[in-house]
Design a protein around this motif. Structure first.
Motif, PDB file in Angstrom:
ATOM      1  N   GLN A  76      -9.929   0.667   4.192  1.00  0.00           N
ATOM      2  CA  GLN A  76     -11.017  -0.267   4.452  1.00  0.00           C
ATOM      3  C   GLN A  76     -10.630  -1.355   5.452  1.00  0.00           C
ATOM      4  O   GLN A  76     -11.496  -2.097   5.915  1.00  0.00           O
ATOM      5  CB  GLN A  76     -11.459  -0.896   3.134  1.00  0.00           C
ATOM      6  N   PHE A  77      -9.350  -1.480   5.758  1.00  0.00           N
ATOM      7  CA  PHE A  77      -8.927  -2.476   6.744  1.00  0.00           C
ATOM      8  C   PHE A  77      -9.446  -2.102   8.128  1.00  0.00           C
ATOM      9  O   PHE A  77      -9.528  -0.912   8.474  1.00  0.00           O
ATOM     10  CB  PHE A  77      -7.407  -2.581   6.799  1.00  0.00           C
ATOM     11  N   HIS A  78      -9.749  -3.108   8.921  1.00  0.00           N
ATOM     12  CA  HIS A  78     -10.088  -2.874  10.328  1.00  0.00           C
ATOM     13  C   HIS A  78      -8.890  -2.246  11.029  1.00  0.00           C
ATOM     14  O   HIS A  78      -7.734  -2.560  10.724  1.00  0.00           O
ATOM     15  CB  HIS A  78     -10.465  -4.199  10.995  1.00  0.00           C
ATOM     16  N   HIS A  90       0.824  -1.205   0.000  1.00  0.00           N
ATOM     17  CA  HIS A  90       0.000   0.000   0.000  1.00  0.00           C
ATOM     18  C   HIS A  90       0.860   1.258   0.000  1.00  0.00           C
ATOM     19  O   HIS A  90       0.497   2.258  -0.640  1.00  0.00           O
ATOM     20  CB  HIS A  90      -0.957  -0.036   1.191  1.00  0.00           C
ATOM     21  N   GLU A  91       2.000   1.221   0.648  1.00  0.00           N
ATOM     22  CA  GLU A  91       2.908   2.371   0.567  1.00  0.00           C
ATOM     23  C   GLU A  91       3.457   2.523  -0.852  1.00  0.00           C
ATOM     24  O   GLU A  91       3.639   3.648  -1.338  1.00  0.00           O
ATOM     25  CB  GLU A  91       4.045   2.202   1.572  1.00  0.00           C
ATOM     26  N   SER A  92       3.700   1.394  -1.519  1.00  0.00           N
ATOM     27  CA  SER A  92       4.175   1.449  -2.906  1.00  0.00           C
ATOM     28  C   SER A  92       3.116   2.053  -3.822  1.00  0.00           C
ATOM     29  O   SER A  92       3.426   2.876  -4.700  1.00  0.00           O
ATOM     30  CB  SER A  92       4.546   0.039  -3.383  1.00  0.00           C
ATOM     31  N   VAL A  93       1.864   1.651  -3.635  1.00  0.00           N
ATOM     32  CA  VAL A  93       0.776   2.176  -4.464  1.00  0.00           C
ATOM     33  C   VAL A  93       0.661   3.688  -4.279  1.00  0.00           C
ATOM     34  O   VAL A  93       0.483   4.435  -5.253  1.00  0.00           O
ATOM     35  CB  VAL A  93      -0.546   1.461  -4.119  1.00  0.00           C
ATOM     36  N   ASP A 141      -5.793  -1.166  -4.972  1.00  0.00           N
ATOM     37  CA  ASP A 141      -6.265   0.209  -5.083  1.00  0.00           C
ATOM     38  C   ASP A 141      -5.780   1.025  -3.889  1.00  0.00           C
ATOM     39  O   ASP A 141      -5.642   0.501  -2.780  1.00  0.00           O
ATOM     40  CB  ASP A 141      -7.793   0.222  -5.140  1.00  0.00           C
ATOM     41  N   SER A 142      -5.534   2.309  -4.128  1.00  0.00           N
ATOM     42  CA  SER A 142      -5.008   3.163  -3.058  1.00  0.00           C
ATOM     43  C   SER A 142      -5.974   3.314  -1.893  1.00  0.00           C
ATOM     44  O   SER A 142      -5.571   3.665  -0.780  1.00  0.00           O
ATOM     45  CB  SER A 142      -4.663   4.550  -3.612  1.00  0.00           C
TER      46      SER A 142
END
Length: 475
Positions: free
Chosen positions: A456-458, A375-378, A450-451
């Motif tokens: 959406q993660f808990h 997610h940091e890469s995205v 998707d960024s």
């Protein structure tokens, strides 16, 4: 009666803290990175009850005998200005595109050479069919090295193939990693030895390896008669043929190369063999492939015995060379800061940077850390995909329209700093087109991250993946 247990507990706690201070001093002086040193020092000083035992297994850096042997062999055998190397390079002049990667050649002391026939082996069935066919054709010797060998159907096929060649008078040498193949029964090696095969586990300490979990030999090498070589991501086990759910189908890639660079592939094996046995192998020089081919290749053998962190630098230089496209596949996405910075800079240069990682975990903590890095890469503009059909274990790089790398190097700290790795770096537009087609098929079966997914993660899962990232230095 209450005073004695309290006094005993106090003494034990004091001794643990004293031992923790001494271990912290050792970590301060010997840990390769500042981040790793900080993590070990604080943990050993403040919480020695939890960190002393892991440090015994993960913190040791002492295998100086191997390092000295490695450096002496490099000085003797791998000088780019050596007359023999210069003559070899004159006979097999490299493609001009190799200039982009000259720092890798200089760092490893290994030349780019042309005159190679390359063969892409897209999955386990194709790879092992080719390997067994090559072994069956051996007339002089076979070199086999894997991180993992299992005593299952595929492992016994390998065993039978090697025994058949040994019975025919062919010299057969086998290395496997002592930790990676920890569940390989002694009977497997005993059967090979009884049939004339020389087989040994690899360890960075010859006589004592009980507390050494780091510095594993993650290489996968097969060489037949000095001129046919295989390298890639596959180990020997039924799971690599996709026979073991829940990770099946297993996605992996190997390659065959024929030509002068096979000499460096077998040199990497010979160095490991010499360390374990004290013997130097009698090896043949490669000859031209009977299938022709003029691909330019370099064998990049990296590891913790090198003076520099050669695997990390290999990735950094390869990424910096990309001008149009950089596609990477790795089962783990736990890059160091240098590799991450190189990827981000590639995005700023306008390079199409894509990374393919698994959608299923084989190691839960690594998967969680990879999730955060993904997610940091995205967010940095890198396109990251999760392969959906099964587990992807391949280690492949495609640079622009002409350059590929296939080998054992993962994008994690173990490969970048702690393991012995090997990869073939190739410059050949036709082979690159095959790799492109293979990867396009993989990306079509993948979900692009998707960024907005991170949000959406808990919350507790977000905390967990950040905690997992703290363990990056040992993942």
């Amino acid at each position: 009666m209450l005073h004695l247990p309290f006094a005993l507990i106090s003494t034990v706690v004091l001794l643990l803290h004293i031992a923790g201070v001494f271990a912290a001093a050792h970590a301060l002086m010997h840990t390769r990175t500042p981040q790793g040193a900080v993590a070990w020092v604080f943990g050993l000083v403040l919480l020695p009850y939890f960190t002393l035992l892991p440090y015994l297994f993960l913190g040791s850096k002492r295998f100086s005998g191997y390092v000295e042997m490695h450096h002496s062999r490099l000085a003797r055998l791998r000088k780019l200005d050596d007359p023999e190397q210069l003559a070899l390079a004159a006979r097999h002049p490299a493609d001009p595109g190799a200039q982009r990667f000259k720092a890798i050649s200089a760092m490893l002391g290994v030349p780019f050479l042309s005159g190679h026939h390359l063969r892409l082996l897209v999955n386990g069935a194709a790879a092992f069919d080719a390997i067994f066919a090559a072994i069956a054709s051996a007339e002089h010797y076979v070199l086999v090295q894997f991180f993992i060998i299992h005593d299952d159907e595929l492992g016994r096929r390998l065993q039978s193939a090697l025994l058949e060649r040994a019975a025919a008078g062919v010299r057969v040498y086998v290395l496997y990693d002592g930790v990676g193949s920890h569940d390989l029964p002694n009977s497997y090696s005993d059967i090979l030895r009884a049939g004339g095969v020389q087989v040994h586990p690899f360890a960075t300490r010859r006589w004592r390896n009980r507390f050494q979990l780091n510095f594993r030999n993650h290489r996968k090498i097969v060489v037949v008669d000095g001129w046919r070589g295989f390298v890639g991501g596959l180990n020997v086990g039924d799971e690599y043929l996709g026979r073991k759910p829940p990770l099946a189908p297993w996605r992996d890639t190997h390659m065959e190369l024929q030509g002068p660079a096979v000499a460096d592939l077998q040199l990497a094996f010979d160095e490991n063999w010499h360390w374990i046995t004290g013997d130097l192998l009698s090896l043949l020089s490669p000859h031209a492939s009977n299938k022709g081919g003029n691909a330019t290749s370099l064998i990049a053998a990296t590891g913790p015995a090198d003076a520099q962190e050669t695997c990390s630098l290999f990735f950094v230089e390869a990424i910096h060379a990309a001008q149009r496209r950089l596609w990477l596949t790795s089962p783990y996405l736990v890059p160091d800061s240098a590799v991450m910075a190189a990827l981000q800079l590639a995005v700023f240069r306008g390079v199409d940077v894509r990374i393919l990682i698994p959608s299923r975990p084989d190691h839960r903590t690594v998967y969680m850390a990879s999730t955060l890095y993904a997610h940091e890469s995205v967010r940095a503009g890198i396109r990251v995909f999760r392969y959906l059909p099964g587990f992807t274990h391949q280690k492949v790089m495609l640079i622009d329209d002409d350059t590929t790398a296939v080998g054992s190097m993962n994008l994690d700290n173990r490969s970048l700093r702690l393991n012995f790795e090997i990869s073939s770096l190739n410059i050949d537009p036709a082979f690159a087109a095959e790799v492109e087609a293979m990867l396009l098929a993989d990306f079509e079966q993948a979900h692009e991250i998707d960024s907005g997914e991170y949000a959406q993660f808990h919350y507790l899962y977000r905390v967990a993946i950040h905690v997992a990232r703290l363990m990056s230095p040992v993942l």
